[in-house]
Enzyme design. Structure first.
Site, PDB file in Angstrom:
ATOM      1  N   ARG A 116      10.977  -1.192  12.504  1.00 16.25           N
ATOM      2  CA  ARG A 116       9.698  -0.952  12.880  1.00 16.25           C
ATOM      3  C   ARG A 116       9.419  -2.094  14.029  1.00 16.25           C
ATOM      4  O   ARG A 116       9.619  -3.174  13.867  1.00 16.25           O
ATOM      5  CB  ARG A 116       8.742  -0.920  11.546  1.00 16.25           C
ATOM      6  CG  ARG A 116       8.139   0.028  11.230  1.00 16.25           C
ATOM      7  CD  ARG A 116       7.354   0.040   9.995  1.00 16.25           C
ATOM      8  NE  ARG A 116       6.032  -0.418  10.287  1.00 16.25           N
ATOM      9  CZ  ARG A 116       5.095  -0.445   9.623  1.00 16.25           C
ATOM     10  NH1 ARG A 116       5.067   0.235   8.266  1.00 16.25           N
ATOM     11  NH2 ARG A 116       3.899  -0.969   9.690  1.00 16.25           N
ATOM     12  N   ARG A 152      -0.698  -9.368  13.245  1.00 12.85           N
ATOM     13  CA  ARG A 152      -1.428  -8.144  12.245  1.00 12.85           C
ATOM     14  C   ARG A 152      -2.098  -8.748  11.104  1.00 12.85           C
ATOM     15  O   ARG A 152      -3.117  -8.338  10.868  1.00 12.85           O
ATOM     16  CB  ARG A 152      -0.083  -7.290  11.446  1.00 12.85           C
ATOM     17  CG  ARG A 152       0.517  -6.316  12.852  1.00 12.85           C
ATOM     18  CD  ARG A 152       1.902  -5.941  12.235  1.00 12.85           C
ATOM     19  NE  ARG A 152       1.956  -5.263  11.096  1.00 12.85           N
ATOM     20  CZ  ARG A 152       3.194  -4.927  10.360  1.00 12.85           C
ATOM     21  NH1 ARG A 152       4.102  -5.356  10.635  1.00 12.85           N
ATOM     22  NH2 ARG A 152       3.218  -4.118   9.238  1.00 12.85           N
ATOM     23  N   LYS A 186       0.801  -1.171  -0.147  1.00 16.44           N
ATOM     24  CA  LYS A 186       0.086  -0.001   0.020  1.00 16.44           C
ATOM     25  C   LYS A 186       0.753   1.424  -0.004  1.00 16.44           C
ATOM     26  O   LYS A 186       0.551   2.182  -0.783  1.00 16.44           O
ATOM     27  CB  LYS A 186      -0.768   0.312   1.440  1.00 16.44           C
ATOM     28  CG  LYS A 186      -1.964  -1.186   1.516  1.00 16.44           C
ATOM     29  CD  LYS A 186      -2.640  -1.015   2.571  1.00 16.44           C
ATOM     30  CE  LYS A 186      -2.273  -0.989   3.877  1.00 16.44           C
ATOM     31  NZ  LYS A 186      -1.605  -2.507   4.246  1.00 16.44           N
ATOM     32  N   ARG A 202     -10.357   0.422   8.118  1.00 17.49           N
ATOM     33  CA  ARG A 202      -9.636  -1.015   8.571  1.00 17.49           C
ATOM     34  C   ARG A 202     -10.742  -1.543   9.154  1.00 17.49           C
ATOM     35  O   ARG A 202     -10.623  -2.716   9.586  1.00 17.49           O
ATOM     36  CB  ARG A 202      -8.396  -0.760   9.517  1.00 17.49           C
ATOM     37  CG  ARG A 202      -7.367  -0.818   8.566  1.00 17.49           C
ATOM     38  CD  ARG A 202      -5.920  -0.595   9.990  1.00 17.49           C
ATOM     39  NE  ARG A 202      -4.981  -1.491   9.571  1.00 17.49           N
ATOM     40  CZ  ARG A 202      -3.673  -0.930   9.065  1.00 17.49           C
ATOM     41  NH1 ARG A 202      -3.775   0.015   8.456  1.00 17.49           N
ATOM     42  NH2 ARG A 202      -2.817  -1.756   8.784  1.00 17.49           N
ATOM     43  N   ARG A 245      11.890  -6.623   5.719  1.00 11.82           N
ATOM     44  CA  ARG A 245      11.990  -5.273   5.724  1.00 11.82           C
ATOM     45  C   ARG A 245      12.412  -4.984   7.421  1.00 11.82           C
ATOM     46  O   ARG A 245      13.114  -4.137   7.762  1.00 11.82           O
ATOM     47  CB  ARG A 245      10.654  -4.605   5.502  1.00 11.82           C
ATOM     48  CG  ARG A 245      10.608  -2.986   5.899  1.00 11.82           C
ATOM     49  CD  ARG A 245       9.317  -2.322   5.771  1.00 11.82           C
ATOM     50  NE  ARG A 245       8.207  -2.850   6.519  1.00 11.82           N
ATOM     51  CZ  ARG A 245       7.129  -2.335   6.452  1.00 11.82           C
ATOM     52  NH1 ARG A 245       6.754  -1.749   5.352  1.00 11.82           N
ATOM     53  NH2 ARG A 245       6.169  -2.651   7.423  1.00 11.82           N
TER      54      ARG A 245
HETATM   55  P1  AP5 Z   1       4.630  -1.457   1.806  1.00 15.77           P
HETATM   56  O1  AP5 Z   1       4.502  -0.697   0.894  1.00 15.77           O
HETATM   57  O2  AP5 Z   1       5.043  -0.838   3.026  1.00 15.77           O
HETATM   58  O3  AP5 Z   1       3.273  -2.390   2.283  1.00 15.77           O
HETATM   59  P2  AP5 Z   1       2.263  -1.925   3.244  1.00 15.77           P
HETATM   60  O4  AP5 Z   1       0.977  -2.416   2.642  1.00 15.77           O
HETATM   61  O5  AP5 Z   1       2.012  -0.427   3.218  1.00 15.77           O
HETATM   62  O6  AP5 Z   1       2.881  -2.785   4.472  1.00 15.77           O
HETATM   63  P3  AP5 Z   1       2.742  -1.896   5.796  1.00 15.77           P
HETATM   64  O7  AP5 Z   1       3.601  -3.071   6.791  1.00 15.77           O
HETATM   65  O8  AP5 Z   1       3.228  -0.655   6.185  1.00 15.77           O
HETATM   66  O9  AP5 Z   1       1.185  -2.067   6.199  1.00 15.77           O
HETATM   67  P4  AP5 Z   1       0.413  -2.209   7.584  1.00 15.77           P
HETATM   68  O10 AP5 Z   1      -0.948  -2.144   7.124  1.00 15.77           O
HETATM   69  O11 AP5 Z   1       0.583  -3.021   8.429  1.00 15.77           O
HETATM   70  O12 AP5 Z   1       0.887  -0.858   8.121  1.00 15.77           O
HETATM   71  P5  AP5 Z   1       0.335   0.566   8.756  1.00 15.77           P
HETATM   72  O13 AP5 Z   1       1.510   1.652   8.829  1.00 15.77           O
HETATM   73  O14 AP5 Z   1      -0.847   0.915   7.758  1.00 15.77           O
HETATM   74  O15 AP5 Z   1       5.633  -2.734   1.352  1.00 15.77           O
HETATM   75  C1  AP5 Z   1       6.033  -3.652   2.346  1.00 15.77           C
HETATM   76  C2  AP5 Z   1       7.418  -4.270   2.053  1.00 15.77           C
HETATM   77  O16 AP5 Z   1       7.151  -4.876   0.880  1.00 15.77           O
HETATM   78  C3  AP5 Z   1       8.443  -3.113   1.748  1.00 15.77           C
HETATM   79  O17 AP5 Z   1       9.682  -3.675   2.243  1.00 15.77           O
HETATM   80  C4  AP5 Z   1       8.450  -3.105   0.429  1.00 15.77           C
HETATM   81  O18 AP5 Z   1       9.473  -2.384  -0.302  1.00 15.77           O
HETATM   82  C5  AP5 Z   1       8.012  -4.433  -0.261  1.00 15.77           C
HETATM   83  N1  AP5 Z   1       7.135  -4.441  -1.512  1.00 15.77           N
HETATM   84  C6  AP5 Z   1       6.363  -3.531  -1.840  1.00 15.77           C
HETATM   85  N2  AP5 Z   1       5.828  -3.970  -2.910  1.00 15.77           N
HETATM   86  C7  AP5 Z   1       6.429  -5.317  -3.287  1.00 15.77           C
HETATM   87  C8  AP5 Z   1       6.457  -5.891  -4.323  1.00 15.77           C
HETATM   88  N3  AP5 Z   1       5.683  -5.582  -5.512  1.00 15.77           N
HETATM   89  N4  AP5 Z   1       7.398  -7.222  -4.458  1.00 15.77           N
HETATM   90  C9  AP5 Z   1       8.169  -7.293  -3.572  1.00 15.77           C
HETATM   91  N5  AP5 Z   1       8.203  -6.555  -2.606  1.00 15.77           N
HETATM   92  C10 AP5 Z   1       7.288  -5.603  -2.487  1.00 15.77           C
HETATM   93  O19 AP5 Z   1      -0.433   0.268  10.074  1.00 15.77           O
HETATM   94  C11 AP5 Z   1       0.574  -0.010  11.188  1.00 15.77           C
HETATM   95  C12 AP5 Z   1      -0.431  -0.233  12.525  1.00 15.77           C
HETATM   96  O20 AP5 Z   1      -0.530   0.870  12.775  1.00 15.77           O
HETATM   97  C13 AP5 Z   1      -1.327  -1.286  12.273  1.00 15.77           C
HETATM   98  O21 AP5 Z   1      -0.978  -2.474  12.754  1.00 15.77           O
HETATM   99  C14 AP5 Z   1      -2.532  -0.600  13.488  1.00 15.77           C
HETATM  100  O22 AP5 Z   1      -2.154  -0.814  14.616  1.00 15.77           O
HETATM  101  C15 AP5 Z   1      -2.189   0.762  13.394  1.00 15.77           C
HETATM  102  N6  AP5 Z   1      -3.052   1.429  12.348  1.00 15.77           N
HETATM  103  C16 AP5 Z   1      -3.038   1.928  11.183  1.00 15.77           C
HETATM  104  N7  AP5 Z   1      -4.157   2.415  10.551  1.00 15.77           N
HETATM  105  C17 AP5 Z   1      -4.940   1.898  11.456  1.00 15.77           C
HETATM  106  C18 AP5 Z   1      -6.483   2.133  11.223  1.00 15.77           C
HETATM  107  N8  AP5 Z   1      -7.035   2.776  10.306  1.00 15.77           N
HETATM  108  N9  AP5 Z   1      -7.127   1.710  12.380  1.00 15.77           N
HETATM  109  C19 AP5 Z   1      -6.767   1.416  13.351  1.00 15.77           C
HETATM  110  N10 AP5 Z   1      -5.094   0.980  13.533  1.00 15.77           N
HETATM  111  C20 AP5 Z   1      -4.643   1.528  12.698  1.00 15.77           C
END
Ligand code: AP5
Length: 195
Positions: free
Chosen positions: A134, A145, A14, A89, A128
């Site tokens: 992180r 997660r 994402k 979410r 990562r």
């Molecule tokens: P990346 O692009 O970072 O993927 P992502 O889907 O953004 O993954 P995140 O880990 O950031 O998502 P998340 O939903 O857990 O985290 P968030 O910060 O929203 O890519 C991931 C890895 O893969 C990277 O190393 C990248 O280089 C690699 N990659 C990408 N594309 C690729 C490809 N095509 N091929 C190979 N490799 C690839 O949330 C974190 C926490 O915050 C949650 O757990 C929760 O506690 C809280 N939170 C956030 N939003 C909310 C909400 N709305 N409600 C409640 N709690 C929330």
């Protein structure tokens, strides 16, 4: 106005795809994960609460996240549109987002669901974690997660499918291949808006 929800499990890409979307379409990026991590870094009260949930791989309570977002939508409502990354979410967040956009005379244009299998997701996030520092990128928290995603977030697919907004994007190719599929959807939408 383009309002895009980029939807998918942790590690589905994402954030990566959002960066490319911002560059091409000049939209306002709203990542609730980034906003929460900034609160944690600043040492704010909100950040202290958020850390307790994030470090265990649980969702931060809806009311905290929704309030954070409400403010942001109001402040940036004159821009070309938003990319919502990691929000909504839960069903309650999804309903709230629809309401807030409607109040500003807007709607969600499309929900792009990046589909990647769990094995690949774990592999990406563990890798990562070895570099990013992180706190939630270790195997135990990653698994938590993912189960939170399947239980609480994935049901939103149905919510958006019923509104004819959901588009599935194969998320397992290269970053460029995934972006090409996304571009096709957005360009088609934009042509529809202009035509
Ligand atoms: P990346 O692009 O970072 O993927 P992502 O889907 O953004 O993954 P995140 O880990 O950031 O998502 P998340 O939903 O857990 O985290 P968030 O910060 O929203 O890519 C991931 C890895 O893969 C990277 O190393 C990248 O280089 C690699 N990659 C990408 N594309 C690729 C490809 N095509 N091929 C190979 N490799 C690839 O949330 C974190 C926490 O915050 C949650 O757990 C929760 O506690 C809280 N939170 C956030 N939003 C909310 C909400 N709305 N409600 C409640 N709690 C929330």
């Amino acid at each position: 106005m383009l309002n895009i929800v980029i939807f998918g499990a942790p590690g589905s890409g994402k954030g990566t795809q959002s960066e490319l979307l911002i560059r091409k379409y000049r939209l306002k990026h709203v990542s609730t994960g980034d906003l929460l991590r900034a609160e944690i870094k600043s040492g704010s009260e909100l950040g202290k609460v958020a850390h307790q949930y994030i470090s265990r791989g649980h969702l931060v309570p809806d009311e905290i996240v929704i309030e954070m977002l409400e403010d942001l939508i109001k402040r940036h409502s004159s821009e070309k549109g938003f990319i919502f990354d990691g929000f909504p979410r839960t069903l309650s967040q999804g309903k709230s987002l629809n309401d807030k956009l409607e109040k500003n005379g807007q709607t969600i244009s499309t929900v792009l669901s990046l589909d990647v299998d769990d094995e690949e997701l774990i592999d990406r996030l563990v890798k990562r974690g070895q570099l990013s520092g992180r706190s939630d990128d270790n195997e135990q928290v990653i698994k938590s997660r993912l189960s939170v995603y399947h239980e609480q977030t994935e049901p939103l697919k149905d919510f958006y499918a019923k509104q004819n907004k959901l588009v599935s994007i194969p998320g397992k190719g290269t970053v460029e291949e995934v972006f090409k599929s996304i571009e096709e959807v957005i360009d088609h939408l934009k042509n529809g808006q202009n035509g």
